[in-house]
Motif scaffolding. Structure first.
Motif: not given
Length: 332
Positions: A140-166
């Motif tokens: 997590w610390e060396r591979c995912l957190l530095p850059r990947w997680w920021a983009r991934a979290r945005t996609v996951l947050e967008a999904d949650l927002a969509h589910r709330g609307r649905m």
């Protein structure tokens, strides 16, 4: 077939979240079958040198050849939007007997032999657990957190927002129908049909939720909805995150010339990107600019009524408003 029986109270207690630890563990699926997760390819290439400094045989063996994962490695979230660190602490407290049981169940269900180094470590489950925790933390610390997680979290947050609307617009039936083609809802029962014959070999499972709550978690590393192997575990269904293909985007989409002339290229680019909710930090990553520069433009667009703002925990998500959609359509 898996069936989850939800009473009125169970339905009210059903909630959505995502799990950083689950995403870390499931991301190892992409190493085994990169062609199935092509949108993650450039990310994996970027962290491969760091990954090679870790215990590669152990990390690779955490996912079976048919990408089954021992249940204990992805504990059900106990809070909304948990941190990776808090989930790793929960993982570290797994009883040794559960470690052995879950590894054997995953490989038995897969039909594959337990590989080394797992086979040699199952006789010392405390050591095996300690190594899993240490290696997943380093990954997590060396591979995912530095850059990947920021983009991934945005996609996951967008999904949650969509589910709330649905849920607000279409109710439970419409919500479940929109999650994944493997899921269906009828008469208080949520059904999950997995096409994998080895999963079907587990037999039909009828699980009364019975006050335990049902957690639904989007993931970037699944080809369809699935659930845990052990029927005694608290109910959890993981499903493919909406918009996961955005992880493969290497450059922002093109901006209509007329729109760029009207409001300026930077703001036009943001308006194009915000077809799904995103945070300031995530947009800055996608555009390779500073969060401060993005924030100024987002404030101007929101003030003009072209964007909406929604708070998700400590994060503010921006998305196009109906007026923003109309402007983008007119400028295209």
């Amino acid at each position: 077939m898996f069936e989850f029986a939800l009473g009125v109270d169970d339905l009210a207690a059903t909630w959505f979240t995502y799990s950083p630890l689950q995403e870390a563990v499931f991301s190892l699926r992409a190493r085994r079958y990169p062609a199935k997760y092509a949108f993650q390819a450039r990310w994996m290439e970027s962290w491969e040198p760091e990954f090679r400094t870790l215990d590669v045989p152990l990390l690779d063996s955490l996912v079976t050849p048919r990408v089954w994962v021992p249940d204990f490695l992805t504990p059900r979230p106990v809070v909304r939007r948990p941190s990776f660190e808090s989930e790793l602490e929960i993982l570290a407290r797994t009883p040794p007997a559960t470690v052995v049981k879950d590894f054997r169940a995953a490989y038995r269900g897969d039909g594959a032999p337990v590989p080394e180094p797992l086979a040699g470590l199952l006789d010392d489950p405390a050591e095996l657990l300690a190594r899993c925790v240490a290696q997943l933390g380093a990954y997590w610390e060396r591979c995912l957190l530095p850059r990947w997680w920021a983009r991934a979290r945005t996609v996951l947050e967008a999904d949650l927002a969509h589910r709330g609307r649905m849920l607000a617009e279409r109710g439970a039936e419409g919500l479940f129908a929109d999650l994944d083609h493997r899921l269906s809802w009828h008469a208080g029962v949520l059904r999950l049909i997995d096409p994998d014959p080895r999963v079907r070999a587990l037999g039909g499972r009828y699980t009364p939720v019975a006050g335990r709550g049902l957690v639904l978690a989007p993931t970037l590393f699944s080809l369809g909805a699935h659930t845990v192997i052990d029927a005694d575990e608290p109910p959890l269904i993981s499903y493919p995150a909406r918009g996961k293909a955005l992880m493969g985007e290497s450059s922002p989409p093109p901006v209509p010339g007329a729109l760029a002339e009207l409001i300026g290229p930077p703001r036009a680019r943001l308006l194009v990107l915000l077809d799904r909710p995103a945070s300031t930090t995530a947009l800055a990553h996608r555009l390779a600019v500073t969060p401060g520069a993005v924030s100024r433009h987002l404030t101007a667009l929101a003030t003009a009524g072209l964007l909406t703002r929604t708070r998700a925990g400590r994060t503010v998500l921006y998305a196009r408003s109906p007026l923003g959609d109309a402007l983008l359509s007119a400028g295209s």
